[in-house]
Write a protein that holds these residues in place. Structure first.
Motif, PDB file in Angstrom:
ATOM      1  N   ALA A 155       5.401   7.935   2.063  1.00  0.00           N
ATOM      2  CA  ALA A 155       6.172   9.103   1.626  1.00  0.00           C
ATOM      3  C   ALA A 155       5.883  10.218   2.627  1.00  0.00           C
ATOM      4  CB  ALA A 155       5.752   9.522   0.218  1.00  0.00           C
ATOM      5  N   CYS A 156       6.886  10.585   3.391  1.00  0.00           N
ATOM      6  CA  CYS A 156       6.708  11.606   4.427  1.00  0.00           C
ATOM      7  C   CYS A 156       6.874  12.995   3.839  1.00  0.00           C
ATOM      8  CB  CYS A 156       7.743  11.398   5.527  1.00  0.00           C
ATOM      9  SG  CYS A 156       7.557   9.813   6.373  1.00  0.00           S
ATOM     10  N   GLY A 157       6.310  13.982   4.522  1.00  0.00           N
ATOM     11  CA  GLY A 157       6.531  15.365   4.135  1.00  0.00           C
ATOM     12  C   GLY A 157       8.006  15.701   4.337  1.00  0.00           C
ATOM     13  N   GLY A 158       8.495  16.683   3.619  1.00  0.00           N
ATOM     14  CA  GLY A 158       9.911  17.045   3.699  1.00  0.00           C
ATOM     15  C   GLY A 158      10.369  17.409   5.096  1.00  0.00           C
ATOM     16  N   GLY A 159       9.483  17.979   5.901  1.00  0.00           N
ATOM     17  CA  GLY A 159       9.856  18.379   7.252  1.00  0.00           C
ATOM     18  C   GLY A 159       9.589  17.335   8.322  1.00  0.00           C
ATOM     19  N   THR A 160       8.862  16.297   7.977  1.00  0.00           N
ATOM     20  CA  THR A 160       8.452  15.293   8.981  1.00  0.00           C
ATOM     21  C   THR A 160       9.613  14.790   9.844  1.00  0.00           C
ATOM     22  OG1 THR A 160       6.665  14.572   7.504  1.00  0.00           O
ATOM     23  CG2 THR A 160       7.227  13.100   9.320  1.00  0.00           C
ATOM     24  N   PRO A 161      10.768  14.418   9.257  1.00  0.00           N
ATOM     25  CA  PRO A 161      11.842  13.860  10.088  1.00  0.00           C
ATOM     26  C   PRO A 161      12.471  14.867  11.062  1.00  0.00           C
ATOM     27  CG  PRO A 161      12.206  13.389   7.762  1.00  0.00           C
ATOM     28  CD  PRO A 161      11.098  14.384   7.842  1.00  0.00           C
ATOM     29  N   CYS A 162      12.195  16.154  10.865  1.00  0.00           N
ATOM     30  CA  CYS A 162      12.916  17.203  11.579  1.00  0.00           C
ATOM     31  C   CYS A 162      12.239  17.660  12.862  1.00  0.00           C
ATOM     32  CB  CYS A 162      13.114  18.400  10.649  1.00  0.00           C
ATOM     33  SG  CYS A 162      13.799  17.960   9.041  1.00  0.00           S
ATOM     34  N   PHE A 163      11.136  17.046  13.236  1.00  0.00           N
ATOM     35  CA  PHE A 163      10.390  17.498  14.400  1.00  0.00           C
ATOM     36  C   PHE A 163      10.161  16.354  15.377  1.00  0.00           C
ATOM     37  CE2 PHE A 163       9.678  20.516  11.093  1.00  0.00           C
ATOM     38  CZ  PHE A 163       9.747  21.732  11.760  1.00  0.00           C
ATOM     39  N   PHE A 164      10.027  16.718  16.645  1.00  0.00           N
ATOM     40  CA  PHE A 164       9.803  15.772  17.729  1.00  0.00           C
ATOM     41  C   PHE A 164      10.863  14.677  17.657  1.00  0.00           C
ATOM     42  CE2 PHE A 164       5.652  17.550  16.440  1.00  0.00           C
ATOM     43  CZ  PHE A 164       5.348  18.262  17.592  1.00  0.00           C
ATOM     44  N   ASP A 165      10.453  13.451  17.912  1.00  0.00           N
ATOM     45  CA  ASP A 165      11.356  12.306  17.812  1.00  0.00           C
ATOM     46  C   ASP A 165      11.004  11.492  16.566  1.00  0.00           C
ATOM     47  OD1 ASP A 165       8.898  11.312  18.562  1.00  0.00           O
ATOM     48  OD2 ASP A 165       9.692   9.902  20.036  1.00  0.00           O
ATOM     49  N   ASN A 166      10.462  12.170  15.547  1.00  0.00           N
ATOM     50  CA  ASN A 166       9.930  11.458  14.378  1.00  0.00           C
ATOM     51  C   ASN A 166      10.950  10.541  13.719  1.00  0.00           C
ATOM     52  OD1 ASN A 166       7.494  12.713  14.813  1.00  0.00           O
ATOM     53  ND2 ASN A 166       7.665  14.125  13.095  1.00  0.00           N
ATOM     54  N   MET A 167      12.199  10.991  13.613  1.00  0.00           N
ATOM     55  CA  MET A 167      13.211  10.171  12.931  1.00  0.00           C
ATOM     56  C   MET A 167      13.479   8.900  13.740  1.00  0.00           C
ATOM     57  SD  MET A 167      14.479  10.490  10.007  1.00  0.00           S
ATOM     58  CE  MET A 167      15.065   8.857   9.676  1.00  0.00           C
ATOM     59  N   GLU A 168      13.649   9.046  15.021  1.00  0.00           N
ATOM     60  CA  GLU A 168      13.890   7.894  15.897  1.00  0.00           C
ATOM     61  C   GLU A 168      12.683   6.951  15.864  1.00  0.00           C
ATOM     62  OE1 GLU A 168      14.526   7.156  20.669  1.00  0.00           O
ATOM     63  OE2 GLU A 168      15.110   9.096  19.837  1.00  0.00           O
ATOM     64  N   TYR A 169      11.501   7.533  15.873  1.00  0.00           N
ATOM     65  CA  TYR A 169      10.269   6.741  15.837  1.00  0.00           C
ATOM     66  C   TYR A 169      10.194   5.919  14.544  1.00  0.00           C
ATOM     67  CZ  TYR A 169       5.331   5.551  15.810  1.00  0.00           C
ATOM     68  OH  TYR A 169       4.148   4.859  15.747  1.00  0.00           O
ATOM     69  N   MET A 170      10.418   6.567  13.396  1.00  0.00           N
ATOM     70  CA  MET A 170      10.354   5.845  12.120  1.00  0.00           C
ATOM     71  C   MET A 170      11.412   4.762  12.051  1.00  0.00           C
ATOM     72  SD  MET A 170       9.412   8.774   9.275  1.00  0.00           S
ATOM     73  CE  MET A 170      10.581  10.020   9.793  1.00  0.00           C
ATOM     74  N   GLN A 191       0.866  -1.178   0.000  1.00  0.00           N
ATOM     75  CA  GLN A 191       0.000   0.000   0.000  1.00  0.00           C
ATOM     76  C   GLN A 191       0.907   1.234   0.000  1.00  0.00           C
ATOM     77  OE1 GLN A 191      -2.443   0.290   3.518  1.00  0.00           O
ATOM     78  NE2 GLN A 191      -3.404   2.175   2.828  1.00  0.00           N
ATOM     79  N   PHE A 192       0.525   2.267  -0.744  1.00  0.00           N
ATOM     80  CA  PHE A 192       1.287   3.518  -0.763  1.00  0.00           C
ATOM     81  C   PHE A 192       0.507   4.594  -0.030  1.00  0.00           C
ATOM     82  CE2 PHE A 192       1.960   7.738  -2.598  1.00  0.00           C
ATOM     83  CZ  PHE A 192       3.301   7.904  -2.287  1.00  0.00           C
ATOM     84  N   ILE A 193       1.183   5.297   0.863  1.00  0.00           N
ATOM     85  CA  ILE A 193       0.565   6.424   1.565  1.00  0.00           C
ATOM     86  C   ILE A 193       1.491   7.630   1.461  1.00  0.00           C
ATOM     87  CG2 ILE A 193      -0.160   7.354   3.809  1.00  0.00           C
ATOM     88  CD1 ILE A 193      -0.871   4.463   4.600  1.00  0.00           C
ATOM     89  N   ASP A 194       0.943   8.716   0.961  1.00  0.00           N
ATOM     90  CA  ASP A 194       1.631  10.003   1.012  1.00  0.00           C
ATOM     91  C   ASP A 194       1.106  10.675   2.277  1.00  0.00           C
ATOM     92  OD1 ASP A 194       1.688  12.979   0.658  1.00  0.00           O
ATOM     93  OD2 ASP A 194       2.810  12.397  -1.138  1.00  0.00           O
ATOM     94  N   LEU A 195       1.975  10.945   3.233  1.00  0.00           N
ATOM     95  CA  LEU A 195       1.531  11.452   4.535  1.00  0.00           C
ATOM     96  C   LEU A 195       0.767  12.777   4.410  1.00  0.00           C
ATOM     97  CD1 LEU A 195       1.478  10.906   7.571  1.00  0.00           C
ATOM     98  CD2 LEU A 195       3.679  12.101   7.747  1.00  0.00           C
ATOM     99  N   ASP A 196       1.214  13.663   3.533  1.00  0.00           N
ATOM    100  CA  ASP A 196       0.497  14.931   3.351  1.00  0.00           C
ATOM    101  C   ASP A 196      -0.918  14.681   2.836  1.00  0.00           C
ATOM    102  OD1 ASP A 196       2.583  16.477   4.275  1.00  0.00           O
ATOM    103  OD2 ASP A 196       3.267  17.105   2.284  1.00  0.00           O
TER     104      ASP A 196
END
Length: 175
Positions: A76-91, A28-33
């Protein structure tokens, strides 16, 4: 069970490669935006205007946590998604993360073509557009670099290149 997160700056090819890879691998493909827009019945731009960046990033984080529970999915995450909260660690904890890396010149070429579809870029001159890209990459690359994999996303211009990129991504993720 597969969960793949594609990250990178706007124009890096997250949606293009994500859709093609999902088709090839029967995921399945999901574009987060797009997911956010469907859930809130508003565009990302409208949410940004209404709730400011902090409010939008909170929504984005919550929706990321929601889609990260799905199985056999490429997101497919938004361009800024990895840069906030603990999103990168979470993913990184929930699945495979792939940074789609493209040079500022390639991003400029792609974004210049798509400027009319990107409200934040619409009124930018060529020089301003390049400045926006370079400044954003300077800030965001330390986050993007935390991905488990780095993928050269400079060759996504036609069907043949996309097909080759799908094969390269398959090889990268299956090894």
């Amino acid at each position: 069970m597969k969960r793949i997160f594609l990250i990178g700056y706007m124009g890096s090819g997250k949606t293009t490669l994500g859709k093609a890879y999902a088709r090839a691998m029967q995921l399945q493909f999901i574009d987060l935006d797009w997911y956010i827009e469907e859930r809130f019945h508003k565009t990302v731009q409208e949410l940004f205007e209404e709730r400011k960046e902090d409010g939008f990033r909170e929504i984005e984080r919550n929706m990321l946590h929601e889609v990260a529970e799905f199985e056999d999915v490429i997101i497919a995450c938004g361009g800024g998604t990895p840069c906030f909260f603990d999103n990168m660690e979470y993913m990184n904890g929930k699945g495979e993360t792939v940074f789609l890396d493209a040079s500022p010149e390639v991003l400029f070429r792609r974004l210049k073509i798509a400027k009319s579809k990107r409200p934040l870029l619409m009124d930018k001159s060529d020089e301003e557009l390049m400045d926006v890209i370079q400044n954003a990459l300077r800030i965001r690359t330390p986050f993007y670099s935390q991905a488990k994999y780095v993928f050269n996303a400079e060759s996504l211009e036609d069907r043949e290149q996309i097909s080759c990129s799908v094969q390269r991504l398959k090889t990268l993720l299956l090894n």
